[in-house]
Design an enzyme around this catalytic site. Structure first.
Site, PDB file in Angstrom:
ATOM      1  N   ASP A  68      -4.982  -3.800   5.885  1.00 24.71           N
ATOM      2  CA  ASP A  68      -5.441  -3.071   6.214  1.00 24.71           C
ATOM      3  C   ASP A  68      -7.086  -3.456   6.280  1.00 24.71           C
ATOM      4  O   ASP A  68      -7.464  -3.530   8.280  1.00 24.71           O
ATOM      5  CB  ASP A  68      -4.535  -1.904   6.703  1.00 24.71           C
ATOM      6  CG  ASP A  68      -5.168  -0.927   6.020  1.00 24.71           C
ATOM      7  OD1 ASP A  68      -6.320  -0.852   5.181  1.00 24.71           O
ATOM      8  OD2 ASP A  68      -4.595   0.242   5.938  1.00 24.71           O
ATOM      9  N   ASP A 119       0.799  -1.706   0.245  1.00 27.15           N
ATOM     10  CA  ASP A 119      -0.390   0.007  -0.215  1.00 27.15           C
ATOM     11  C   ASP A 119       1.066   1.280   0.155  1.00 27.15           C
ATOM     12  O   ASP A 119       2.506   1.259   0.387  1.00 27.15           O
ATOM     13  CB  ASP A 119      -1.327   0.160   0.968  1.00 27.15           C
ATOM     14  CG  ASP A 119      -2.310   1.217   1.488  1.00 27.15           C
ATOM     15  OD1 ASP A 119      -1.813   1.519   0.086  1.00 27.15           O
ATOM     16  OD2 ASP A 119      -2.345   0.821   2.525  1.00 27.15           O
TER      17      ASP A 119
END
Length: 829
Positions: A567, A317
């Site tokens: 996440d 990410d």
């Protein structure tokens, strides 16, 4: 539970919480618990090596040699002690890791929110739950905002159920399952919304405790490695037992002494039994997880340690991983009015007590908490069909407003802008994104329909403007990405950001940024087309969480070994599918952590690279230890067998084998595990995921090393016999050569890249200590008469020591030449 005058929740006091924790126990289910030392000792006592030592001691006693029998039994106890100490050490490490990987809970105590381990939640605590959280204990909801919970772990029902706040303090909890209940249960998963629960059941008193479910714990073994190891041990054990029986029978028939034959057979069996393999595997995997945890990375599945060295693609990410997750508003473009009015509406679109960095940055820029005295009535969360969030607020006078923020194209659609206005927005977004700025659009609605619409599309939104936020790149990221390149690992950035923003960050980080694929483009590709395109694309922008799974599958279809970070709740499928799932420990949800094999405690990209480096080092050192074990057993078994085949004096009895095992066990399980990484560790390409631990090249190199050592020891043995030396002198010369050859094999195996002797200058303090202790004990066996008699040694003179020194020097030269035939690149494969 106390509530101050302003209405804010205060929760328990810390002193009350400590008292309840002490009185009622931790919030965890009864488990089998860790293995106790006595249980570990019983397991070790069942090992074949211990049985051989006991039988050998009994035979010595039967022969009337009380001293040798007693010493052999002492060696047996030492062997058990070493194994127990190693296993207990591993258990303590696992206990610490279990505690670190247990879910954490957000509680309100003394009016402040703080994260605590889930096991410390007590009855009466106020627990805040939000999307992606695993509920830590049973509780009655006193607040609930669009709360949807998956209780399938308790009920078996796959559909999530809606929750509401309790209507009165007297309302009693029901049973799991069913809509519109005011209770959340331990182990259930929040899939949408948020709430605050007053805990009434923890540990075994919770519903999950009564049902008898158990939680997932750390897996301390690597199945594929364990299978390989067990298979090799079975092969060696079968050969050893067969050879031992055959040798004992032959000795008894030829020489007539069946007790001596039994001792000779036991010595041969001990020499050929590689009982170190399982111990080494356990120690390396457990201590490896501990070493990785010191880099602020938790290993939830030890098999991930094995996979780390094979990773070829690292999908990461952007926000908080490559960047510092320290957002600030750096640019605004109001649609109407001024910047202050735009930030006011942007703050109203934020969660009232948000933990999202962008929400915090916007609220800080607006100069206060969102709401301005209003009460949050309803929240519309992010959805695949609408990349925006909407908050509805009611003022004290009864009027209501709505504010939305999210992807510019989503807000453009909500506001119904015409083509010209949408074009101006798109141009502004591209300009801001090209400078690495993350852009959010904001909309407002000052008239709210009653009842509220089912979706945000039911509001009459008006365009409020654009807010630009910047998140600086972490300083260590460019160097970490360069290290990945050198190690043959391709880094792929997957983000929900605008393409120009993603490209700017990729450029600063040192990623390949020429080609960018968006989520819209990805959605139009077939699986086969995507598998082709991902080979050349390293930046994916405007990607939905569920699209990450397709990227992972496409990379794997091309033969890549994929490590994936995530996440959120929607990241769980891609984390589970990836060869190595990496969850964010700081901002990650419980479900993401549970789906992953590795958890980053600091959400830092550099930690991922450090973990790959540690994983490669652990696997490297494990191969070295296994190679050494194979090599060292060849000269021991050979010199035990040679006298049986030739009728010459016996060299090794069980007491000698036990002495050598006292060196081998700590060396292969402690000294090799403590070895530093090879200097070129991160300049090698990833190994093949299918590569066996015991490759043909490694086995051949180890066998040749052991054969060279056997040749040298046999040469000294036959030379001593040829000189007509007494059997005691022959045994002393041969044993000294054997032990020093063992130390030579350690030097030959501890480094593939020429650092073999740096332990003398502190490169490996454990190994230096083992060398010093071995030298001292060898000196005692010939210098101290009782020890010399115990081992059956004659005195060694200066010319004898010269013979041993020359033999070891010759072995060193031969091992060095062998390394040229089997270079490090070959052995490491």
């Amino acid at each position: 539970m106390a509530r101050p005058i302003d209405g804010a929740l205060t929760g328990l006091g810390e002193a009350d919480a400590r008292q309840r924790l002490a009185a009622e126990g931790p919030n965890e289910l009864p488990t089998a618990g860790p293995r106790r030392p006595w249980r570990i000792a019983l397991e070790v006592l069942r090992e074949p090596m211990f049985a051989l030592l006991l039988v050998g001691g009994a035979i010595y006693l039967a022969l009337g040699d009380l001293v040798s029998g007693a010493v052999l039994l002492v060696f047996a106890c030492l062997s058990v002690s070493i194994s127990v100490v190693q296993e207990v050490r591993s258990e303590r490490v696992l206990d610490a890791l279990r505690a670190m990987t247990s879910p954490r809970a957000l509680v309100i105590r003394e009016g402040r929110r703080r994260r605590i381990p889930g096991r410390e939640v007590v009855r009466g605590d106020l627990v805040v739950v939000a999307e992606g959280d695993r509920v830590p204990a049973d509780g009655m909801l006193i607040e609930a905002r669009d709360l949807l919970v998956d209780e399938s772990m308790l009920t078996g029902e796959s559909l999530a159920v809606a929750k509401r706040a309790r209507q009165s303090p007297a309302e009693s909890p029901g049973r799991p399952g069913g809509e519109d209940q005011p209770v959340v249960y331990s182990g259930s998963l929040v899939v949408r919304g948020s709430g605050i629960a007053l805990i009434h059941g923890t540990g075994a008193s919770a519903e999950i405790g009564r049902i008898g479910k158990s939680l997932v714990s750390i897996d301390p073994t690597a199945p594929r490695l364990a299978r390989e190891t067990r298979r090799l041990v079975r092969v060696f054990a079968a050969i050893g037992v067969s050879a031992s029986i055959a040798a004992a029978v032959a000795y008894g028939l030829l020489r007539g002494s069946w007790l001596d034959a039994a001792l000779a057979g036991i010595a041969l069996g001990m020499s050929m039994l590689p009982e170190e393999f399982p111990l080494v595997l356990t120690v390396f995997m457990t201590m490896g997880a501990w070493r990785i945890s010191r880099a602020r990375v938790l290993t939830r599945r030890a098999s991930a340690i094995e996979a780390l060295g094979a990773a070829t693609v690292l999908c990461t990410d952007k926000t908080g991983t490559l960047t510092e997750n320290r957002m600030s508003v750096v640019e605004t473009r109001p649609g109407e009015g001024d910047t202050g009015r735009l930030l006011h509406w942007a703050a109203l679109a934020c969660a009232p007590e948000g933990f999202d960095p962008m929400d915090r940055a916007i609220v800080a820029a607006a100069g206060g908490t969102p709401g301005d005295g209003r009460t949050l009535v309803h929240s519309y969360g992010l959805s695949p069909g609408l990349l925006a969030v909407t908050q509805v607020w009611r003022a004290p006078d009864g009027s209501s407003v709505a504010a939305a923020k999210g992807a510019p194209e989503a807000i453009v659609a909500l506001c119904g802008l015409d083509a010209a206005a949408a074009g101006h927005v798109r141009s502004a977004v591209e300009t801001m994104a090209a400078n690495g700025i993350r852009v959010l659009a904001v909309a407002c609605a000052e008239q709210v329909p009653d009842p509220l619409p089912d979706t945000p599309h039911g509001f009459a939104f008006r365009w409020a403007g654009l807010v630009g936020l910047a998140d600086p790149l972490r300083a260590e990221v460019p160097a970490a990405i360069a290290e990945c390149r050198a190690a043959g690992i391709r880094v792929v950035m997957i983000t929900g950001d605008y393409p120009a923003t993603a490209q700017a960050i990729a450029r600063a980080a040192g990623l390949d940024h020429d080609k960018v694929m968006t989520g819209a483009e990805l959605a139009r590709l077939s699986d086969a087309e995507l598998a082709q395109r991902v080979e050349a694309v390293s930046v994916f922008a405007r990607i939905l969480p569920e699209q990450k799974l397709g990227i992972v599958q496409a990379l794997q279809a091309g033969g890549e070994v994929v490590a994936m970070t995530g996440d959120g709740v929607n990241d769980a499928p891609s984390l589970k599918r990836a060869d190595i799932g990496v969850a964010m420990g700081g901002r990650g949800t419980d479900v993401a952590r549970e789906a992953s094999s590795i958890v980053l405690l600091d959400d830092d990209f550099g930690s991922i690279v450090r973990t790959v480096r540690l994983g490669r080092r652990i696997y490297d050192n494990l191969r070295k230890a296994m190679g050494y074990i194979i090599a060292v057993h060849i000269p021991i078994a050979g010199i035990a067998l040679l006298p049986l085949l030739t009728g010459l004096p016996l060299v090794l009895f069980p007491v000698h084998i036990a002495f050598i095992e006292m060196i081998i066990d700590p060396v292969c399980s402690v000294a090799f595990e403590a070895e530093h990484a090879e200097p070129d560790l991160m300049r090698r390409p990833p190994r093949s995921p299918d590569a066996p631990l015991f490759s043909g090249r490694l086995l051949l190199a180890s066998v040749l090393q052991g054969s060279l050592a056997l040749l040298v020891v046999s040469g000294v043995y036959l030379f001593a016999v040829h000189r007509g030396l007494p059997s005691e002198d022959v045994r002393a010369l041969s044993f000294f050569t054997l032990v020093l050859s063992n130390l030579g094999l350690i030097v030959a195996n501890r480094s593939y890249r020429g650092r073999s002797f740096d332990f003398l200058t502190g490169g490996n303090a454990v190994l230096l200590g083992i060398y010093a202790l071995t030298g001292t004990l060898l000196a005692i066996t010939v210098a101290w008469a009782p020890a010399r008699e115990l081992f059956g040694f004659g005195p060694l003179h200066g010319d004898d020591l010269l013979v041993v020194a020359a033999a070891i020097a010759a072995l060193g030269v031969a091992l060095a030449l062998l390394r040229r035939l089997f270079p490090a690149e070959v052995q490491a494969r």
